[in-house]
Design an enzyme around this catalytic site. Structure first.
Site, PDB file in Angstrom:
ATOM      1  N   HIS A  17       4.733   3.673  13.196  1.00  0.00           N
ATOM      2  CA  HIS A  17       5.993   3.115  12.708  1.00  0.00           C
ATOM      3  C   HIS A  17       7.045   4.204  12.735  1.00  0.00           C
ATOM      4  CE1 HIS A  17       5.610   5.090   8.845  1.00  0.00           C
ATOM      5  NE2 HIS A  17       4.488   4.472   8.568  1.00  0.00           N
ATOM      6  N   HIS A  20       6.513   7.845  11.393  1.00  0.00           N
ATOM      7  CA  HIS A  20       5.788   8.801  12.249  1.00  0.00           C
ATOM      8  C   HIS A  20       6.703   9.288  13.372  1.00  0.00           C
ATOM      9  CE1 HIS A  20       2.635   5.797  10.885  1.00  0.00           C
ATOM     10  NE2 HIS A  20       2.339   6.900  10.213  1.00  0.00           N
ATOM     11  N   CYS A 125      -8.778   7.296  -3.553  1.00  0.00           N
ATOM     12  CA  CYS A 125      -7.840   6.345  -2.947  1.00  0.00           C
ATOM     13  C   CYS A 125      -8.013   6.415  -1.435  1.00  0.00           C
ATOM     14  CB  CYS A 125      -6.393   6.647  -3.322  1.00  0.00           C
ATOM     15  SG  CYS A 125      -5.241   5.630  -2.363  1.00  0.00           S
ATOM     16  N   CYS A 128      -4.772   7.263   0.528  1.00  0.00           N
ATOM     17  CA  CYS A 128      -4.461   8.702   0.595  1.00  0.00           C
ATOM     18  C   CYS A 128      -5.602   9.486   1.230  1.00  0.00           C
ATOM     19  CB  CYS A 128      -4.240   9.279  -0.797  1.00  0.00           C
ATOM     20  SG  CYS A 128      -2.851   8.589  -1.686  1.00  0.00           S
ATOM     21  N   CYS A 143      -2.935   3.786  -7.556  1.00  0.00           N
ATOM     22  CA  CYS A 143      -2.374   4.917  -6.811  1.00  0.00           C
ATOM     23  C   CYS A 143      -0.872   4.674  -6.679  1.00  0.00           C
ATOM     24  CB  CYS A 143      -3.018   5.007  -5.433  1.00  0.00           C
ATOM     25  SG  CYS A 143      -2.034   6.017  -4.303  1.00  0.00           S
ATOM     26  N   HIS A 146       0.163   3.878  -2.944  1.00  0.00           N
ATOM     27  CA  HIS A 146      -0.361   2.704  -2.237  1.00  0.00           C
ATOM     28  C   HIS A 146      -0.449   1.461  -3.107  1.00  0.00           C
ATOM     29  CE1 HIS A 146      -1.531   6.095   0.354  1.00  0.00           C
ATOM     30  NE2 HIS A 146      -1.258   5.239   1.308  1.00  0.00           N
ATOM     31  N   LYS A 294      10.197   2.805   0.967  1.00  0.00           N
ATOM     32  CA  LYS A 294       9.423   3.681   1.823  1.00  0.00           C
ATOM     33  C   LYS A 294       8.862   2.848   2.975  1.00  0.00           C
ATOM     34  CE  LYS A 294       5.297   6.422   1.995  1.00  0.00           C
ATOM     35  NZ  LYS A 294       3.946   6.529   1.474  1.00  0.00           N
ATOM     36  N   LYS A 297       2.782   1.452   6.087  1.00  0.00           N
ATOM     37  CA  LYS A 297       1.877   0.424   6.586  1.00  0.00           C
ATOM     38  C   LYS A 297       1.424  -0.466   5.445  1.00  0.00           C
ATOM     39  CE  LYS A 297      -0.095   4.059   8.385  1.00  0.00           C
ATOM     40  NZ  LYS A 297      -0.753   5.085   9.188  1.00  0.00           N
TER      41      LYS A 297
HETATM   42  N1  MSP Z   1      -3.755  11.936   8.926  1.00  0.00           N
HETATM   43  C1  MSP Z   1      -2.968  12.516   7.898  1.00  0.00           C
HETATM   44  C2  MSP Z   1      -2.402  13.842   8.320  1.00  0.00           C
HETATM   45  C3  MSP Z   1      -3.399  14.843   8.771  1.00  0.00           C
HETATM   46  S1  MSP Z   1      -2.624  16.287   9.345  1.00  0.00           S
HETATM   47  C4  MSP Z   1      -3.866  17.397   9.524  1.00  0.00           C
HETATM   48  C5  MSP Z   1      -1.832  11.579   7.531  1.00  0.00           C
HETATM   49  N2  MSP Z   1      -1.497  10.663   8.441  1.00  0.00           N
HETATM   50  S2  MSP Z   1      -0.312   9.602   8.263  1.00  0.00           S
HETATM   51  O1  MSP Z   1      -0.450   8.699   9.391  1.00  0.00           O
HETATM   52  O2  MSP Z   1      -0.336   9.024   6.977  1.00  0.00           O
HETATM   53  O3  MSP Z   1       1.013  10.400   8.491  1.00  0.00           O
HETATM   54  C6  MSP Z   1       1.720  10.986   7.431  1.00  0.00           C
HETATM   55  C7  MSP Z   1       2.927  11.678   7.996  1.00  0.00           C
HETATM   56  O4  MSP Z   1       3.711  10.746   8.767  1.00  0.00           O
HETATM   57  C8  MSP Z   1       3.917  12.216   6.974  1.00  0.00           C
HETATM   58  O5  MSP Z   1       3.544  13.460   6.451  1.00  0.00           O
HETATM   59  C9  MSP Z   1       5.173  12.294   7.816  1.00  0.00           C
HETATM   60  O6  MSP Z   1       5.117  13.365   8.698  1.00  0.00           O
HETATM   61  C10 MSP Z   1       5.085  11.010   8.613  1.00  0.00           C
HETATM   62  N3  MSP Z   1       5.680   9.900   7.902  1.00  0.00           N
HETATM   63  C11 MSP Z   1       5.080   8.719   7.614  1.00  0.00           C
HETATM   64  N4  MSP Z   1       5.985   7.914   7.010  1.00  0.00           N
HETATM   65  C12 MSP Z   1       7.169   8.528   6.892  1.00  0.00           C
HETATM   66  C13 MSP Z   1       8.430   8.188   6.389  1.00  0.00           C
HETATM   67  N5  MSP Z   1       8.685   7.009   5.862  1.00  0.00           N
HETATM   68  N6  MSP Z   1       9.412   9.128   6.453  1.00  0.00           N
HETATM   69  C14 MSP Z   1       9.196  10.359   6.974  1.00  0.00           C
HETATM   70  N7  MSP Z   1       8.003  10.713   7.452  1.00  0.00           N
HETATM   71  C15 MSP Z   1       6.979   9.820   7.441  1.00  0.00           C
HETATM   72  O7  MSP Z   1      -1.277  11.746   6.477  1.00  0.00           O
END
Ligand code: MSP
Length: 503
Positions: A17, A20, A125, A128, A143, A146, A294, A297
């Site tokens: 999304h 990312h 969780c 997380c 949590c 979530h 926020k 997903k």
């Molecule tokens: N798999 C773990 C990370 C492991 S790194 C060794 C994870 N994955 S995640 O798919 O949840 O991705 C989290 C990251 O996605 C956040 O830290 C950020 O970089 C990015 N973001 C996800 N949603 C976001 C927003 N709404 N806004 C900004 N960044 C976002 O955690």
């Protein structure tokens, strides 16, 4: 000068999304900029596959986890490509090279005496992928990220002696006040460490999906003990036959605040235990919120970034992300903002400036550019220094704002100098040449400065001005434009867009 930047590796329990896309796009801007300044760069992104939630989604879909991961890896691999993010490697934690290296890395921690077995009982969780203490939950036991109740887990696990690293981590933070940026994130991480560290479980007993521990094959590595290691593992196999660790480690890590503890506390301790240097720096940014919520997903208000790119193009989406909210802070953006910025800023401020400039050189000077005689209206050396300094401290939004002041400054210059008036009187010939030169020269400097943000558009501007395509940062200065012939009225950089009809 070397610059190794990483994004988090994203969980593949669903498709990408815009949140990312945000981290990946901004990471790409930082890397491209450093490369323009002559750094040897390496940019890593990828996916995190061995999570419990990934395993569960695969089960729900009746697929083997690996088969599920292989399918969903396709849109994830596409994400950097569609964003025009110039990555050097896309890592999957199911890569053989990664799995091999994780076992080696964890074995080093084990051999160093930092691993022991114990029974863990606690609330977990799955969103997380982390254990939670009671005081981290909402008053009704959910949590906070979530909004689901955590699950009770009780199993015999292998633990990492994080507590033994408290003093070393504090010393690291004290020696390196820029270790974590921005400042308030540094303070958050440091006070978490100072508050006392609890050992954490690095293995899971009841889950077949993951990397088996080398000293106990009945358990797999806990997803974070596997995923964080990607930042080093990738360097060992990204280029067959080459070990890039010497060249690029330590890395600069880009991440959002949701995973601060894992990166700013657990990871440096794991690195120290395995005999590696801690990261060079960590930048923890905020959330990009859409209409104050926020993007997540689990919350179901996902915006498909690839769809925005289909409509507006990757440069416009990148531009909107960098400017819509101040990078580092949380911020709320509206999707309509993309359209407004596309029309008012990209098409009008920048696109029209190029169209008018090239049209005037074509009309008044038959396409020939000569230096003429007029003082430059803006100081591009100062702009170059300001933008570079801002990007060195991750002020992506401030850097782009500063460049845009330059775009607006040139537009004001056109209005103030009114070349169409100058063209009426042959006595103004040298001045008209000078004004047109300053416009082309200014656009050349701005195109080079914008190249990290708008990698598709910048070369188009340089080509329309018949200037070399070289993006070296030294070219952000006054007087870099060459005297050339054959400049023709440019096509619109950002044409009007037909919006798809709303569903
Ligand atoms: N798999 C773990 C990370 C492991 S790194 C060794 C994870 N994955 S995640 O798919 O949840 O991705 C989290 C990251 O996605 C956040 O830290 C950020 O970089 C990015 N973001 C996800 N949603 C976001 C927003 N709404 N806004 C900004 N960044 C976002 O955690």
């Amino acid at each position: 000068m070397r610059y190794y930047l990483t994004t988090p590796i994203y969980y593949v329990n669903s498709s990408p999304h815009i949140g990312h896309a945000y981290t990946t796009a901004i990471g790409d801007m930082l890397v491209r900029h450093q490369r323009q300044r002559g750094a040897e760069t390496f940019f890593l992104t990828g996916v995190d596959e061995h999570a419990t939630k990934v395993w569960r989604v695969a089960e729900e879909q009746g697929l083997e986890p690996q088969e599920y991961a292989d399918r969903i890896a396709v849109p994830w691999r596409e994400l950097p490509r569609r964003l025009n993010a110039d990555i050097d490697f896309f890592i999957r934690t199911s890569d053989e090279g990664h799995k091999r290296f994780v076992r080696e890395f964890l074995q080093q921690i084990y051999d160093n005496g930092d691993v022991y077995q114990d029974v863990y009982a606690g609330l977990y969780c799955v969103g997380c992928e982390a254990f939670k203490t009671e005081d981290e939950l909402t008053p009704d036991g959910l949590c906070p990220d979530h909004l689901v109740p955590p699950e009770w887990i009780e199993e015999k696990n292998w633990f990492f002696r994080l507590s033994a690293y408290q003093d070393r981590l504090l010393a690291l933070y004290d020696e390196r006040p820029e270790f974590v940026r921005p400042d308030f994130r540094y303070n958050e991480a440091r006070s978490f460490i100072a508050g006392g560290l609890r050992d954490f479980s690095i293995s899971r007993a009841g889950q077949p999906w993951g990397i088996p521990l080398p000293w106990d094959e009945s358990q797999v590595a806990y997803v974070w003990a596997d995923a964080l290691v990607n930042y080093v593992s990738a360097l060992t196999y990204a280029r067959p036959g080459e070990d890039l660790r010497e060249r690029y480690w330590p890395a600069v890590h880009l991440l959002a605040k949701d995973i601060l503890r894992f990166h700013c506390v657990y990871w440096p301790a794991m690195l120290l235990s395995a005999g590696y240097e801690p990261p060079r720096q960590l930048f923890v940014h905020g959330y990009l919120l859409l209409d104050d919520r926020k993007i997540s997903k689990s919350l179901g208000n996902v915006v498909e970034p690839l769809e925005l790119i289909d409509v507006y193009g990757s440069d416009a989406v990148r531009y909107w992300m960098a400017r819509a909210i101040s990078f580092g802070q949380d911020g709320s953006a509206s999707i309509d903002g993309i359209r407004e910025r596309y029309e008012n800023e990209l098409a009008n401020d920048l696109g029209n400036l190029l169209s008018r400039t090239t049209a005037m050189v074509a009309q008044y000077r038959s396409g020939s550019l000569r230096r003429g005689d007029a003082e430059p209206p803006l100081d591009f050396e100062a702009l170059a220094a300001d933008v570079a300094e801002r990007l060195d401290r991750f002020d992506v939004t401030g850097a782009l704002d500063a460049i845009w002041d330059g775009v607006r400054g040139l537009n004001q210059y056109v209005t103030a100098e009114a070349p169409w008036q100058l063209a009426k009187d042959e006595a103004n010939a040298a001045r008209l040449d000078g004004v047109l030169y300053n416009l082309v020269d200014g656009l050349t400097a701005l195109a080079v400065a914008l190249a990290a943000f708008l990698p598709e558009t910048a070369p188009l501007i340089l080509a329309a001005l018949n200037q070399p395509g070289d993006l070296a940062w030294e070219r952000v200065r006054n007087g870099a434009a060459e005297e050339v012939d054959g400049i023709a009225a440019a096509k619109p950089l950002f044409p009007r867009i037909e919006l798809p009809t709303p569903a």
